[in-house]
Scaffold this active site. Structure first.
Site, PDB file in Angstrom:
ATOM      1  N   GLU A 101      -2.642   3.730   7.127  1.00 49.88           N
ATOM      2  CA  GLU A 101      -1.578   4.422   6.351  1.00 49.88           C
ATOM      3  C   GLU A 101      -1.666   5.869   6.486  1.00 49.88           C
ATOM      4  O   GLU A 101      -0.798   6.674   6.172  1.00 49.88           O
ATOM      5  CB  GLU A 101      -2.022   3.636   4.906  1.00 49.88           C
ATOM      6  CG  GLU A 101      -0.788   4.282   4.047  1.00 49.88           C
ATOM      7  CD  GLU A 101      -0.514   3.531   2.760  1.00 49.88           C
ATOM      8  OE1 GLU A 101      -0.043   4.041   1.804  1.00 49.88           O
ATOM      9  OE2 GLU A 101      -0.791   2.256   2.883  1.00 49.88           O
ATOM     10  N   LYS A 102      -3.188   6.289   6.603  1.00 50.98           N
ATOM     11  CA  LYS A 102      -3.362   7.682   6.269  1.00 50.98           C
ATOM     12  C   LYS A 102      -4.537   8.140   7.424  1.00 50.98           C
ATOM     13  O   LYS A 102      -5.424   7.172   7.605  1.00 50.98           O
ATOM     14  CB  LYS A 102      -3.745   8.119   4.951  1.00 50.98           C
ATOM     15  CG  LYS A 102      -2.964   7.750   3.780  1.00 50.98           C
ATOM     16  CD  LYS A 102      -3.481   8.156   2.439  1.00 50.98           C
ATOM     17  CE  LYS A 102      -2.888   7.870   1.271  1.00 50.98           C
ATOM     18  NZ  LYS A 102      -2.970   6.250   0.855  1.00 50.98           N
ATOM     19  N   ASP A 117      -2.747   0.515   3.191  1.00 47.19           N
ATOM     20  CA  ASP A 117      -3.360   0.034   2.380  1.00 47.19           C
ATOM     21  C   ASP A 117      -3.272  -1.378   1.864  1.00 47.19           C
ATOM     22  O   ASP A 117      -2.116  -2.005   1.781  1.00 47.19           O
ATOM     23  CB  ASP A 117      -2.934   0.917   1.044  1.00 47.19           C
ATOM     24  CG  ASP A 117      -3.498   2.427   1.215  1.00 47.19           C
ATOM     25  OD1 ASP A 117      -4.428   2.734   2.021  1.00 47.19           O
ATOM     26  OD2 ASP A 117      -3.139   3.331   0.690  1.00 47.19           O
ATOM     27  N   ASP A 130      -1.963  -3.180  -0.652  1.00 50.69           N
ATOM     28  CA  ASP A 130      -1.246  -3.409  -1.594  1.00 50.69           C
ATOM     29  C   ASP A 130       0.161  -3.601  -1.105  1.00 50.69           C
ATOM     30  O   ASP A 130       0.325  -3.659   0.118  1.00 50.69           O
ATOM     31  CB  ASP A 130      -1.215  -2.454  -2.756  1.00 50.69           C
ATOM     32  CG  ASP A 130      -0.764  -1.082  -2.161  1.00 50.69           C
ATOM     33  OD1 ASP A 130      -0.332  -1.070  -1.006  1.00 50.69           O
ATOM     34  OD2 ASP A 130      -1.153   0.060  -2.843  1.00 50.69           O
ATOM     35  N   TYR A 148     -10.973   1.493  -3.244  1.00 51.77           N
ATOM     36  CA  TYR A 148      -9.386   1.599  -3.148  1.00 51.77           C
ATOM     37  C   TYR A 148      -9.044   1.567  -4.679  1.00 51.77           C
ATOM     38  O   TYR A 148      -9.328   0.901  -5.547  1.00 51.77           O
ATOM     39  CB  TYR A 148      -8.509   0.536  -2.375  1.00 51.77           C
ATOM     40  CG  TYR A 148      -7.256   0.430  -2.518  1.00 51.77           C
ATOM     41  CD1 TYR A 148      -6.752   1.625  -1.690  1.00 51.77           C
ATOM     42  CD2 TYR A 148      -6.575  -0.270  -3.215  1.00 51.77           C
ATOM     43  CE1 TYR A 148      -5.270   1.802  -1.599  1.00 51.77           C
ATOM     44  CE2 TYR A 148      -5.075  -0.028  -3.344  1.00 51.77           C
ATOM     45  CZ  TYR A 148      -4.562   0.973  -2.352  1.00 51.77           C
ATOM     46  OH  TYR A 148      -2.963   1.128  -2.417  1.00 51.77           O
ATOM     47  N   ARG A 193      -5.853   2.290  -6.036  1.00 51.61           N
ATOM     48  CA  ARG A 193      -4.356   2.087  -6.467  1.00 51.61           C
ATOM     49  C   ARG A 193      -4.419   0.636  -6.897  1.00 51.61           C
ATOM     50  O   ARG A 193      -3.543  -0.517  -6.342  1.00 51.61           O
ATOM     51  CB  ARG A 193      -3.423   2.321  -5.567  1.00 51.61           C
ATOM     52  CG  ARG A 193      -3.274   3.766  -5.385  1.00 51.61           C
ATOM     53  CD  ARG A 193      -2.425   4.014  -4.446  1.00 51.61           C
ATOM     54  NE  ARG A 193      -2.229   5.563  -4.186  1.00 51.61           N
ATOM     55  CZ  ARG A 193      -1.238   6.392  -4.434  1.00 51.61           C
ATOM     56  NH1 ARG A 193       0.011   5.873  -5.261  1.00 51.61           N
ATOM     57  NH2 ARG A 193      -1.270   7.509  -4.178  1.00 51.61           N
TER      58      ARG A 193
END
Length: 654
Positions: A7-8, A103, A105, A328, A330
């Protein structure tokens, strides 16, 4: 070639670190020693298309176009991420196997899925794509996650849930924002009256609280305490409990509003015998609070350090990505997988190495202890926010990073400490026919309390008492107090309201549904929503409090109640959760929403925005003045013909 899509960039680097070397850093990806590649998104590479992308006529905001509901949904590249999208397009085409490393989620699942679909991955590649769930960027944890790959198709319901949320937010926000902004222009307000399924109920909470305070009228009320003395001369206080006969003189919370009634009680009990009719003493145990979810951490940090929700999220993100000291961030979960208990010794060792001041608690810590935090049934895609096993110098941390890391460390260590134990004593007395209550709280085992409570433990004691004991009321004491208005929202209390939104839901049936699944927004979006209200000039800070502006109040007054209360959006979150659990479908969620939207647009047409908003309009944007070219206009008025020709040739050559 296996292609890992993170994702990043920070997550991509963490993945590459544990994969075959040597590495070649290329433009937009890392080539591994075995020929596999690790690339990344830059957050969202794609976004929902604008109304004008569906039909150019939708560019100007006109009421007759509403509601705008696409028949076929479109995505478009974000302007600043096109080059990375091109890199991924080429790598996906060259790959034989895809590994989704978004991520862990709902949003992370959709973010990478959308890229894979948009860039035209083959059906075979999508069917065989694998999913890695990484919540800790330290090498040992990343390796363990890569050794536990799952099929990405197992997460289709999670992705569908995120897709439904994204599209529903688009059609709800785009249409109602245009509708009310158009009505606002009729009243002379030239700003945007933004409406959203989370931001507007959140603003409604603030507006209603402000008005409740504005309209509050304080009233005096009275409490009576008896000073009770034993034969040995020891004394204690017992609080009067009004009988049912006193109800006409009490408010809805049972407070006595009649001073003469209280004075009469004081006169009657002076010098009277006090009969101890019932004495109960219970040993109670209080376990340590669970490790943090993001909202729980934001609430606690706001109380302790005065940090905003966004500051806490940004700090957690830095501790996760840059320093690799937290898992993580979030996360909406406060529980841990049972298998993680095997790492407890390493985590405790890292904590006490990094935080020397916490070493004093080591004698009370038993790593073998297993609190209720370890519970597989309570863990879904991600677990609670806890410290990692990384040992590092904390000198590079700023003040907020140090505060958040230490707070997470303390809550983790508390899981291995004894419960807090205390004796709860309650004495019920009869004095002159009235009922009086005395209570005491006596600590027996401090347990985890000193680790988490800077103020220590509260203590209150009673002298030795036995039922039937001879006691006497020496006098009565009258306490005159005043009812207090509710308090203005702060970051901590507004976050608490968002996570426990069922308390603000009027409908009893909806409140029942939301008991376990309540929440206004998600862990990842709540901080952003609070900040968005400031950006829109709907709320403002006054010290630590959050207050609605005149614009915010006026907007809430114009909207139908259904748009300003949390019932609908809280039910959305419940339904989105059911989609991810395959208990309902995308169409079952979207169809009622589109039908309801027609009704809301029709209602907005009848709304009259108050003229007072005109004075609150934002200043008009300054237009940049283009400097006239000094070049002479060619004969025939065809300036730029040659330049146009060059551009067209260049276009053909590419």
């Amino acid at each position: 070639m296996i292609l890992y899509i993170a994702e990043k960039p920070s997550l991509a680097r963490a993945i590459a670190e544990v994969l075959p070397k040597p590495h070649k850093k290329q433009d937009g990806y890392i080539e591994l020693g075995n020929g596999d590649c690790v690339s990344w998104c830059l957050g969202h590479l794609l976004e929902q298309a604008d109304p004008a992308d569906y039909n150019p006529d939708f560019k100007p905001w006109r009421f007759e176009h509403l509601p705008i509901i696409p028949d076929e949904w479109k995505l478009k590249p974000r302007s600043k991420t096109r080059s990375q999208l091109a890199v991924l397009r080429r790598l996906i085409r060259q790959s034989k196997q895809l590994v989704h490393a978004g991520d862990p989620d709902r949003e992370g699942q959709l973010l990478v899925d959308e890229v894979i679909n948009y860039l035209g991955a083959s059906a075979t590649k999508k069917r065989t794509a694998q999913r890695v769930l990484i919540s800790d960027l330290n090498p040992k944890a990343v390796t363990a996650a890569l050794n536990s790959l799952k099929l990405n198709t197992d997460f289709i319901p999670l992705s569908t849930s995120a897709l439904a949320r994204s599209r529903a937010d688009w059609i709800y926000g785009i249409n109602l924002t245009r509708a009310y902004s158009i009505q606002g222009r009729k009243a002379g307000y030239n700003g945007v009256l933004s409406v959203g399924r989370v931001q507007t109920p959140l603003l409604g909470l603030v507006v209603r609280r402000d008005r409740e305070i504005d309209e509050f009228v304080s009233r005096p009320f009275y409490e009576v305490q008896a000073i009770v003395e034993t034969e040995a001369g020891e004394s204690f206080k017992a609080r009067w409990k009004p009988s049912e006969n006193c109800q006409p003189y009490q408010d809805e919370e049972g407070r006595v509003l009649n001073r003469k009634l209280a004075e009469n009680v004081i006169a009657r009990i002076k010098g009277e015998p006090a009969d101890l009719v019932k004495l109960t003493q219970k040993r109670k145990r209080e376990n340590a609070p669970l490790p943090f979810s993001l909202s729980a951490l934001q609430i606690e940090a706001a109380k302790r350090f005065g940090m905003s929700a966004k500051a806490v999220l940004d700090t957690c993100q830095a501790l996760y990505e840059r320093h690799k000291l937290l898992t993580y961030p979030r996360s909406d979960c406060r529980y841990l997988p049972e298998e993680h208990h095997a790492q407890a010794g390493d985590v405790v060792n890292a904590i006490t190495t990094n935080q020397q001041k916490l070493k004093e608690f080591l004698p009370q810590i038993k790593v073998s202890r297993r609190s209720s935090a370890w519970n597989d049934k309570k863990v879904s895609a991600h677990h609670a926010i806890i410290p990692t096993t990384r040992q590092a110098s904390l000198a590079t941390l700023n003040q907020q990073e140090s505060q958040i890391y230490e707070l997470a460390c303390r809550y983790y260590l508390a899981q291995f400490m004894a419960p807090y134990e205390y004796d709860d004593t309650r004495a019920e007395l009869k004095i002159a026919g009235g009922e009086f209550i005395a209570t005491a709280h006596q600590t027996q085992v401090t347990g985890w309390k000193p680790l988490l409570s800077s103020s220590g433990v509260k203590k209150s004691a009673l002298p030795p008492l036995t039922e039937g004991q001879s006691l006497r009321s020496t006098e009565g004491v009258l306490d005159e107090k005043n009812t207090q208005p509710p308090k203005y929202f702060t970051d901590a209390t507004l976050l608490a309201a968002m996570t426990g939104i069922s308390r603000y839901v009027a409908d009893a049936d909806i409140r029942k549904v939301l008991k376990e699944t309540d929440g206004l927004g998600t862990e990842a979006t709540r901080a952003g929503m609070i900040e968005l209200l400031f950006t829109r000039n709907f709320t403002q800070r006054e010290g630590k409090t959050i207050r609605a502006t005149e614009i915010g109040r006026a907007l809430i007054d114009c909207l139908p109640d259904s748009a300003t209360i949390p019932d609908m959006t809280a039910l959305w979150e419940s339904e989105l959760g059911r989609i991810s659990q395959q208990e309902t479908s995308y169409s079952h969620f979207m169809q009622p929403l589109t039908e309801r939207l027609h009704e809301l647009i029709a209602q907005s047409a009848q709304v009259i925005i108050p003229d007072t908003l005109k004075a609150l309009s934002p200043p008009p944007k300054k237009r940049s003045v283009r400097r006239r070219s000094s070049a002479k206009k060619p004969v025939g008025g065809k300036r730029g013909t040659a330049a146009k020709g060059k551009r067209s040739v260049k276009a053909k050559s590419t």
